[in-house]
Design an enzyme around this catalytic site. Structure first.
Site, PDB file in Angstrom:
ATOM      1  N   ASP A   1      -6.592   1.472   1.541  1.00 43.59           N
ATOM      2  CA  ASP A   1      -6.527   1.772   2.968  1.00 43.59           C
ATOM      3  C   ASP A   1      -7.895   1.441   3.580  1.00 43.59           C
ATOM      4  OD1 ASP A   1      -8.226   3.800   2.158  1.00 43.59           O
ATOM      5  OD2 ASP A   1      -7.012   5.431   2.980  1.00 43.59           O
TER       6      ASP A   1
ATOM      7  N   LYS B   1       0.830  -1.206   0.000  1.00 41.14           N
ATOM      8  CA  LYS B   1       0.000   0.000   0.000  1.00 41.14           C
ATOM      9  C   LYS B   1       0.864   1.254   0.000  1.00 41.14           C
ATOM     10  CE  LYS B   1      -1.686   2.369   3.282  1.00 41.14           C
ATOM     11  NZ  LYS B   1      -2.272   2.972   4.469  1.00 41.14           N
TER      12      LYS B   1
END
Length: 207
Positions: A136, A118
């Site tokens: 997220d 991420k």
């Protein structure tokens, strides 16, 4: 699916080339901000970083930082003990393995301590406009409420979104972050103001 295409088009229409709310001046500041933002609000990170970057203005100074001193600058951030250690290790690796230049490809970024998929994707999205999706908590919640994914993990959710949307992923990622932060909130989503309400069948929907 026609519905998925409608969702994509409405995100791109309602968020005109959105960018992160993190404040940074260069690639070094960006990667530090993104690492600090894990399970912490952008607002909190933006309060921490001005003094942090005064103390450690570049990757070399961060690599040589004293751990307890660094912790004192970021102690209001969640998981600051781990993040302080990871920031120093990340900076040392950049200096030792990449001649002090933060790499701009997924594989090398993920080789840095504290940089997962991420974080790597967010850095590449924000700095390079790369066609990546990053998941997220906001993107995860939004994609599941909109029935774009049923995946149990952020990585598998990212795969679903990448397959469905294909392009403009950098803008769609940031649109979904902002949408989840301000409209499709975890508690009390603003369904009456939502431009996707007519396409949403979530059990969390508030009419």
């Amino acid at each position: 699916m026609k519905r998925n295409l409608q969702i994509k088009e409405l995100f791109l229409k309602n968020f005109d080339k959105p960018i992160t709310e993190l404040k940074f001046k260069n690639l070094y500041e960006l990667i530090v901000c993104v690492m600090l933002s894990a399970q912490c609000t952008d607002k909190r990170v933006n309060l921490i970083t001005p003094n942090l970057f005064k103390a450690y203005p570049d990757i070399k100074s961060l690599a040589n930082a004293n751990l307890s001193s660094l912790k004192s600058y970021i102690q209001s951030c969640s998981f600051f003990n781990n993040k302080a250690q990871n920031l120093i290790k990340m900076a040392k690796a950049v200096c030792e393995n990449f001649n002090g230049e933060i790499p701009l490809n997924e594989k090398d970024l993920k080789s840095l301590t504290g940089v997962g998929q991420k974080t790597a994707h967010v850095v590449l999205i924000e700095w390079c406009g790369a066609n990546f999706m990053a998941v997220d908590t906001h993107v995860f919640r939004v994609s599941h409420r909109l029935n774009l994914s049923k995946a149990k993990t952020p990585e598998a959710t990212e795969e679903d979104l990448t397959r469905i949307f294909k392009d403009n992923l950098n803008y769609l990622h940031q649109a979904m972050v902002l949408f989840g932060r301000y409209t499709c909130k975890a508690k009390k989503p603003l369904c009456k103001e939502c431009f996707l309400s007519h396409l949403c069948t979530s059990k969390d929907k508030e009419i």
